[in-house]
Design a protein around this motif. Structure first.
Motif, short mmCIF file in Angstrom:
data_model
loop_
_atom_site.label_atom_id
_atom_site.label_comp_id
_atom_site.label_asym_id
_atom_site.label_seq_id
_atom_site.Cartn_x
_atom_site.Cartn_y
_atom_site.Cartn_z
N GLN A 42 -10.97 67.74 -45.75
CA GLN A 42 -10.56 66.66 -44.85
C GLN A 42 -9.06 66.74 -44.57
OE1 GLN A 42 -8.91 63.36 -45.15
NE2 GLN A 42 -9.60 62.90 -43.09
N SER A 62 -13.16 60.42 -44.30
CA SER A 62 -12.12 60.13 -45.29
C SER A 62 -12.60 59.15 -46.36
CB SER A 62 -10.86 59.60 -44.61
OG SER A 62 -11.16 58.44 -43.87
N GLU A 73 -19.97 67.85 -43.91
CA GLU A 73 -19.75 67.81 -45.35
C GLU A 73 -20.69 68.77 -46.08
OE1 GLU A 73 -18.09 63.24 -45.24
OE2 GLU A 73 -20.22 63.60 -45.58
#
Length: 160
Positions: A42, A62, A73
């Protein structure tokens, strides 16, 4: 996810969720690794494999979303794990090829299938090539856990 595990194991979601929770409770460093991987991705916009290959990935959230992962992800985590495994395999193949050439084996490395290598080996070279392959694959990188190699021999790949 509990849904996916429940489906794969033919159990209910609650039991699958308990299994997942127990797994991460038993191995907390895995959960820490996953969170750190996503946090770094991130911040940086990419992940790296064990051997330093980079893959740009956008869309890492986040906020901490527990174990529910979006596509980005999942890609980030899988890239680090599967990409590192691919790095190890490719470097092993290079090292084995060089040893085969250096030691003038007649044996030939024929094929890679995921985490397997297939060789054509004259019977008189079997013991030496087996030792060579094990040595090169198990020493390709120094990790916190040992790399272990299973070797099987047969007349054909289908046989083994």
């Amino acid at each position: 996810s509990p849904f996916g595990l429940a489906k794969a194991l033919h159990i209910d979601r609650d039991e699958a969720a308990e299994f997942i929770d127990a797994y991460f409770a038993r191995y907390p460093r895995i959960d820490a690794f996953l969170h750190k991987t996503l946090e770094d991705c991130q911040k940086q916009g990419y992940v790296t494999t064990l051997f330093g290959r980079k893959r740009e990935i956008r869309g890492i959230r986040s906020e901490n979303t527990g174990r529910q992962r979006n596509l980005a992800e999942r890609m980030a985590i899988n890239t680090v794990i599967q990409g590192s495994a691919a790095d190890l395999m490719k470097q092993s193949m290079i090292n084995i090829y060089r040893r085969i050439e250096k030691e003038s084996f007649e044996s030939k490395m024929l094929l890679q299938i995921h985490d397997e290598l297939v060789f054509e080996v004259p019977p008189e070279e079997l013991a030496d090539l087996t030792a060579c392959v094990r040595e090169e694959m198990e020493s390709v990188a120094q990790l916190a856990v040992p790399l272990k190699v299973d070797i099987h021999c047969g007349e054909s790949w289908a046989e083994i």
